[in-house]
Scaffold this motif. Structure first.
Motif, mmCIF file in Angstrom:
data_model
loop_
_atom_site.group_PDB
_atom_site.id
_atom_site.type_symbol
_atom_site.label_atom_id
_atom_site.label_comp_id
_atom_site.label_asym_id
_atom_site.label_seq_id
_atom_site.Cartn_x
_atom_site.Cartn_y
_atom_site.Cartn_z
ATOM 1 N N ILE A 27 -9.162 9.392 -0.361
ATOM 2 C CA ILE A 27 -8.528 10.686 -0.105
ATOM 3 C C ILE A 27 -9.415 11.510 0.816
ATOM 4 O O ILE A 27 -10.647 11.455 0.740
ATOM 5 N N THR A 36 -2.022 0.433 -3.925
ATOM 6 C CA THR A 36 -1.048 0.406 -5.009
ATOM 7 C C THR A 36 0.208 1.142 -4.529
ATOM 8 O O THR A 36 0.243 1.643 -3.404
ATOM 9 N N TRP A 74 0.843 -1.190 0.000
ATOM 10 C CA TRP A 74 0.000 0.000 0.000
ATOM 11 C C TRP A 74 0.882 1.245 0.000
ATOM 12 O O TRP A 74 2.079 1.161 0.259
ATOM 13 N N ASP A 104 -7.942 -2.417 -7.519
ATOM 14 C CA ASP A 104 -7.273 -1.267 -6.917
ATOM 15 C C ASP A 104 -8.300 -0.383 -6.225
ATOM 16 O O ASP A 104 -9.469 -0.309 -6.644
ATOM 17 N N ALA A 118 -3.921 10.872 0.768
ATOM 18 C CA ALA A 118 -4.404 9.803 -0.108
ATOM 19 C C ALA A 118 -3.819 8.481 0.353
ATOM 20 O O ALA A 118 -2.652 8.414 0.755
ATOM 21 N N ALA A 132 -0.420 6.322 -4.432
ATOM 22 C CA ALA A 132 -1.758 6.611 -3.925
ATOM 23 C C ALA A 132 -2.499 7.654 -4.759
ATOM 24 O O ALA A 132 -3.690 7.495 -5.045
ATOM 25 N N ARG A 184 -2.278 8.354 -7.853
ATOM 26 C CA ARG A 184 -2.661 7.880 -9.184
ATOM 27 C C ARG A 184 -4.026 7.201 -9.178
ATOM 28 O O ARG A 184 -4.693 7.109 -10.215
ATOM 29 N N ARG A 185 -4.453 6.716 -8.033
ATOM 30 C CA ARG A 185 -5.739 6.034 -7.931
ATOM 31 C C ARG A 185 -6.878 6.977 -7.558
ATOM 32 O O ARG A 185 -7.987 6.523 -7.263
ATOM 33 N N ILE A 186 -6.613 8.289 -7.576
ATOM 34 C CA ILE A 186 -7.650 9.292 -7.305
ATOM 35 C C ILE A 186 -7.955 10.030 -8.599
ATOM 36 O O ILE A 186 -7.201 10.903 -9.029
ATOM 37 N N GLY A 214 -8.606 3.582 -3.997
ATOM 38 C CA GLY A 214 -7.973 4.804 -3.543
ATOM 39 C C GLY A 214 -8.924 5.572 -2.645
ATOM 40 O O GLY A 214 -10.137 5.580 -2.868
ATOM 41 N N SER A 271 -3.816 4.180 -0.839
ATOM 42 C CA SER A 271 -4.178 3.262 -1.910
ATOM 43 C C SER A 271 -3.517 1.909 -1.687
ATOM 44 O O SER A 271 -2.467 1.815 -1.036
#
Length: 369
Positions: A219, A233, A189, A215, A229, A236, A238-240, A217, A231
């Motif tokens: 925030i 992944t 994470w 995936d 944020a 973090a 990038r997943r928002i 995310g 995530s």
């Protein structure tokens, strides 16, 4: 009765760890007349935000010490959390629907929470001993012999009681050879604190995004123009999704989620709380709050003379949340089209009706276990 009260006031208590759990224990003892000794291996309160959500129940518990008033003045009040997939919003969790005067999740970086607690503790006559760690512990029938590593060398000391709030790698727990049962997830994470402008979503709300590949995310605002944020992944932010501008990334970190619990939270004279006793996913923002609850229970039971019941009270609560958070995590990370369709349908129904959410929201708020 007066003799018992005097014995309590004269008790020598060591608190290991000056995070929110240890600081809560120290404040709760000090406001009742006991001056504990509290040590921490860090140089000062954590510079990282780490946990950010303070629950309504934690605010209730911290109110008698005067800490809640200061937290409320510093934090942001989050009343809604929106859940979305890649193409649509599924629903909203209405924290504002709670029948409670604190009908919100208070968002405040952990560094600020700790600084406020340290300040209140100093007013009560207790100074945190930074750069000091537990180097050895031996319990006997009427006390605990400890070795403390300080900047000036090792020190031997004896205490009546020890409260271990020294995190997931707890030296206190290891000294007692208490098994930390469970596992650690293999998936990595990430977290990121960032300054963001042109935020396209509802102000003062959390946003959770569920992606088809499993995936996710999340925030949440932590200060004016600053967000945290998280995530499952390695990036973090990038997943928002959304049209916004990251003006500065303040800090990032990566971690693996544990799902572990100490087999017991106490021996005769040594007790565990917070991450030293239980660790789980950040889903639901319960980690720091469970630790605050542990610490207030320890202080209350010490003065009530009911410390023998500490594990019996706190262990089942920790266990139930670990089980629930793992279940939520599996649901959120589902990759099967069938599982996702069921999850999304359930979210879309529950997300429209605050009354259906109430049992879950009350658990997140710490008002129901």
């Amino acid at each position: 009765m007066e003799q018992v009260a005097q014995q309590q006031t004269d008790a020598k208590i060591l608190i290991v760890g000056a995070g929110p759990t240890g600081l809560t224990a120290a404040v709760e003892l000090a406001r009742r007349g006991i001056i504990p000794r509290i040590i921490d291996r860090k140089e000062a309160p954590t510079p990282l935000s780490k946990a950010v959500g303070i629950s309504p129940h934690s605010l209730d518990l911290l109110e008698p010490s005067g800490v809640s008033e200061r937290l409320l003045a510093a934090g942001l009040r989050i009343r809604h959390v929106h859940f979305s997939t890649e193409d649509r919003e599924l629903g909203v969790v209405y924290i504002s629907a709670l029948s409670h005067r604190f009908n919100f999740l208070l968002s405040l970086p952990q560094r600020d929470t700790e600084a406020i607690m340290v300040g209140r503790l100093a007013e009560l006559g207790v100074e945190v001993e930074w750069q000091s760690s537990l180097a050895g512990l031996e319990e006997n029938a009427d006390g605990v012999e400890v070795t403390i590593a300080t900047p000036n060398g090792e020190e031997k000391a004896r205490f009546d009681w020890v409260y271990g709030a020294d995190g997931i790698d707890s030296a206190v727990r290891k000294s007692l050879a208490i098994e930390f049962q469970g596992y650690t997830h293999k998936r990595q994470w990430s977290i990121a604190d960032a300054e963001i402008s042109d935020w396209p979503y509802e102000p003062l709300s959390g946003q959770a995004f569920l992606h088809r590949n499993g995936d996710l995310g999340f925030i949440i605002p932590i200060e004016e123009g600053r967000f945290r944020a998280v995530s499952n992944t390695d990036d973090a932010l990038r997943r928002i999704p959304g049209n916004y501008r990251v003006t500065e990334v303040l800090r990032t970190d990566r971690f693996h989620i544990p799902a572990r619990q100490a087999k017991r939270y106490q021996t005769n004279r040594v007790f565990l709380g917070g991450d030293a006793a239980h660790a789980h996913s950040p889903v639901g923002a319960r980690g720091m709050n469970l630790g605050i609850e542990d610490a207030t229970s320890f202080a209350r039971r010490f003065f009530d003379g009911t410390l023998a019941g500490y594990t019996g009270e706190r262990w089942p609560i920790g266990r139930r949340w670990i089980v629930l958070s793992e279940r939520i995590l599996r649901t959120a990370q589902a990759t099967s089209p069938t599982a996702q369709a069921f999850r999304n349908f359930a979210f879309s129904i529950i997300g429209r009706f605050p009354a259906l959410q109430r049992p879950f929201v009350e658990r997140i708020a710490g008002l129901k276990e």
